[in-house]
Design a protein around this motif. Sequence first.
Motif, mmCIF file in Angstrom:
data_model
loop_
_atom_site.group_PDB
_atom_site.id
_atom_site.type_symbol
_atom_site.label_atom_id
_atom_site.label_comp_id
_atom_site.label_asym_id
_atom_site.label_seq_id
_atom_site.Cartn_x
_atom_site.Cartn_y
_atom_site.Cartn_z
ATOM 1 N N MET A 159 0.854 -1.180 0.000
ATOM 2 C CA MET A 159 0.000 0.000 0.000
ATOM 3 C C MET A 159 0.897 1.240 0.000
ATOM 4 S SD MET A 159 -3.079 1.028 2.650
ATOM 5 C CE MET A 159 -3.905 -0.526 2.356
ATOM 6 N N TYR A 160 0.479 2.271 -0.736
ATOM 7 C CA TYR A 160 1.183 3.548 -0.874
ATOM 8 C C TYR A 160 2.372 3.454 -1.838
ATOM 9 C CZ TYR A 160 -1.480 4.417 3.379
ATOM 10 O OH TYR A 160 -2.489 4.507 4.304
ATOM 11 N N PHE A 161 2.514 4.482 -2.643
ATOM 12 C CA PHE A 161 3.603 4.689 -3.597
ATOM 13 C C PHE A 161 3.546 3.778 -4.816
ATOM 14 C CE2 PHE A 161 5.284 7.185 -0.184
ATOM 15 C CZ PHE A 161 5.995 8.194 -0.829
ATOM 16 N N GLU A 162 2.605 2.856 -4.869
ATOM 17 C CA GLU A 162 2.469 2.095 -6.098
ATOM 18 C C GLU A 162 1.991 2.994 -7.235
ATOM 19 O OE1 GLU A 162 0.052 2.551 -3.518
ATOM 20 O OE2 GLU A 162 -0.056 0.391 -3.234
ATOM 21 N N ASP A 163 1.233 4.051 -6.904
ATOM 22 C CA ASP A 163 0.811 5.004 -7.930
ATOM 23 C C ASP A 163 1.987 5.865 -8.398
ATOM 24 O OD1 ASP A 163 0.932 6.263 -5.442
ATOM 25 O OD2 ASP A 163 -1.139 6.959 -5.474
ATOM 26 N N VAL A 164 2.846 6.277 -7.454
ATOM 27 C CA VAL A 164 4.051 7.020 -7.819
ATOM 28 C C VAL A 164 4.920 6.151 -8.730
ATOM 29 C CG1 VAL A 164 6.039 8.293 -6.945
ATOM 30 C CG2 VAL A 164 3.976 8.111 -5.537
ATOM 31 N N ASP A 165 5.087 4.917 -8.347
ATOM 32 C CA ASP A 165 5.941 3.985 -9.082
ATOM 33 C C ASP A 165 5.453 3.765 -10.508
ATOM 34 O OD1 ASP A 165 8.054 1.529 -8.670
ATOM 35 O OD2 ASP A 165 6.350 0.904 -9.905
ATOM 36 N N ILE A 166 4.160 3.513 -10.681
ATOM 37 C CA ILE A 166 3.669 3.205 -12.028
ATOM 38 C C ILE A 166 3.722 4.439 -12.931
ATOM 39 C CG2 ILE A 166 1.170 3.655 -11.732
ATOM 40 C CD1 ILE A 166 0.724 0.973 -13.249
ATOM 41 N N CYS A 167 3.507 5.625 -12.347
ATOM 42 C CA CYS A 167 3.619 6.852 -13.133
ATOM 43 C C CYS A 167 5.066 7.120 -13.520
ATOM 44 C CB CYS A 167 3.055 8.039 -12.351
ATOM 45 S SG CYS A 167 1.270 7.994 -12.098
ATOM 46 N N TYR A 168 5.983 6.808 -12.606
ATOM 47 C CA TYR A 168 7.406 7.011 -12.903
ATOM 48 C C TYR A 168 7.868 6.048 -13.989
ATOM 49 C CZ TYR A 168 12.242 8.344 -12.094
ATOM 50 O OH TYR A 168 13.525 8.834 -12.250
ATOM 51 N N ARG A 169 7.477 4.779 -13.860
ATOM 52 C CA ARG A 169 7.852 3.801 -14.884
ATOM 53 C C ARG A 169 7.254 4.154 -16.236
ATOM 54 N NH1 ARG A 169 5.610 -1.016 -14.170
ATOM 55 N NH2 ARG A 169 4.449 -0.630 -12.253
ATOM 56 N N SER A 170 6.023 4.660 -16.221
ATOM 57 C CA SER A 170 5.367 5.024 -17.472
ATOM 58 C C SER A 170 6.151 6.104 -18.207
ATOM 59 C CB SER A 170 3.938 5.505 -17.190
ATOM 60 O OG SER A 170 3.282 5.859 -18.385
ATOM 61 N N ARG A 171 6.596 7.112 -17.460
ATOM 62 C CA ARG A 171 7.336 8.218 -18.086
ATOM 63 C C ARG A 171 8.786 7.851 -18.364
ATOM 64 N NH1 ARG A 171 8.426 14.065 -15.334
ATOM 65 N NH2 ARG A 171 10.188 12.916 -14.414
ATOM 66 N N GLN A 172 9.440 7.245 -17.375
ATOM 67 C CA GLN A 172 10.878 7.011 -17.471
ATOM 68 C C GLN A 172 11.223 5.864 -18.415
ATOM 69 O OE1 GLN A 172 12.908 9.057 -16.307
ATOM 70 N NE2 GLN A 172 14.890 8.134 -15.828
ATOM 71 N N LEU A 173 10.424 4.815 -18.390
ATOM 72 C CA LEU A 173 10.748 3.621 -19.166
ATOM 73 C C LEU A 173 9.992 3.521 -20.490
ATOM 74 C CD1 LEU A 173 10.935 0.978 -16.287
ATOM 75 C CD2 LEU A 173 12.752 2.469 -17.173
ATOM 76 N N LEU A 174 8.758 4.054 -20.532
ATOM 77 C CA LEU A 174 7.951 3.939 -21.756
ATOM 78 C C LEU A 174 7.663 5.282 -22.418
ATOM 79 C CD1 LEU A 174 5.377 1.155 -20.754
ATOM 80 C CD2 LEU A 174 7.618 0.926 -21.843
ATOM 81 N N GLY A 175 8.125 6.376 -21.813
ATOM 82 C CA GLY A 175 7.971 7.689 -22.436
ATOM 83 C C GLY A 175 6.549 8.218 -22.468
ATOM 84 N N LYS A 176 5.694 7.753 -21.537
ATOM 85 C CA LYS A 176 4.295 8.184 -21.488
ATOM 86 C C LYS A 176 4.013 8.866 -20.149
ATOM 87 C CE LYS A 176 3.124 6.091 -25.404
ATOM 88 N NZ LYS A 176 2.643 6.812 -26.605
ATOM 89 N N GLY A 177 3.901 10.203 -20.155
ATOM 90 C CA GLY A 177 3.623 10.931 -18.932
ATOM 91 C C GLY A 177 2.158 10.904 -18.562
ATOM 92 N N VAL A 178 1.846 11.465 -17.399
ATOM 93 C CA VAL A 178 0.466 11.536 -16.910
ATOM 94 C C VAL A 178 -0.163 12.849 -17.374
ATOM 95 C CG1 VAL A 178 -1.028 11.511 -14.875
ATOM 96 C CG2 VAL A 178 1.117 10.229 -14.853
ATOM 97 N N ARG A 179 -1.250 12.755 -18.085
ATOM 98 C CA ARG A 179 -1.967 13.935 -18.583
ATOM 99 C C ARG A 179 -3.030 14.329 -17.556
ATOM 100 N NH1 ARG A 179 -0.880 17.765 -22.509
ATOM 101 N NH2 ARG A 179 -2.735 18.350 -23.707
#
Length: 263
Positions: A192-212
Motif C-alpha cells: 500500500m502507498y507509492f504504487e501510484d508514484v511507481d507506475i507513473c514514474y515507470r510510465s514516463r521514465q521507461l515507456l515515455g508516457k507521462g500523466v496527462r
Amino acid sequence: MIHVAIVSHGHENLLISSQLGGLQEKEDDFHIWIKDNQPSASLKAYCLRQGVSYTDASPGLGFGENNNFIFDLISNSVGFRNGDMFIVMNPDITITPDTIRNMVRQMRDDRCALATLNLFRDTECLHIDANIRRFPDAYSMLRMLFERSLSQPYNKTQMHEPCYVDWASGAFLAFDAEHYKALQGFDSRYFMYFEDVDICYRSRQLLGKGVRYYPALKATHTAAHKNRNLISRHALWFFRSFVKFLSLRYFVYDRRRSTATSR
C-alpha cells in the motif's frame, strides 16, 4: 469499452449509497468491476441486481495487486479490445459517466495513454484534493520537516489547461488498457502507498508516457489519509513504500533508462 475497477475494503455502504460512485446506471460503453477484499453479502447482492461484475476471490491483497487481479480477470473473461480503457477508481470517488467519457475522448485526441482529472474533497468543488504531485526524491525527507509532505503538490489553482504532471494519485487513474499491460500493471512489491508514484514514474521514465492532467474535468474524493497517524500500521507501510520507491528509482529505473539511451 471503459472498464472501471473498484476495490472495496469494507466500503459496501459507501458504494451502495453513492450508487457505485455515480456509475450505477447501465451504460453500453461502461463495465464496472468490484473486487471485495472484505466479502460483503449486501454488496454482492447489490452488484448482482445492478449487473455489476463482483468478485470476492483472493481477499487481503494490496492495492496494486488487487487492481492487477481485476485487470487479469477482465483479460481472461471478456478480454480487452484495441482502444479499451482501464480505470482504477477508489470507492470514495463520485463521478459522472459523462465526465469519464469526456476524459477518454480527450485522451484519445491527445494520444495519451495515462491520465487523471481534478479531484475535490466536496461536492461543491471548493476544497482541492492534492491528487497531482511532483516525484519524491532523495531530499524528500528533509523537505518533510518543513512542508510535512514527502512529495510536493502542484498548485492546481494556477493550472487551467490540460498538461503533463509527474504523478497522480491512484484514487483515480485512467490507462489505455494496452499501456497498462505494457507496464505489467502495478508493482505488487508495494502493499500500500507509492504504487501510484511507481507506475507513473515507470510510465514516463521507461515507456515515455507521462500523466496527462485535465483540470476542467472534476470529481469528488472523500479521502481518509490513515497514514497521517505516525504510530499506525499505515504509516509503517507508507514509509517502507517510500524507501522502496527511492531505491527502485535511483538503482533500477534511472539506470535502465540511462543504459537504453546510451546505446
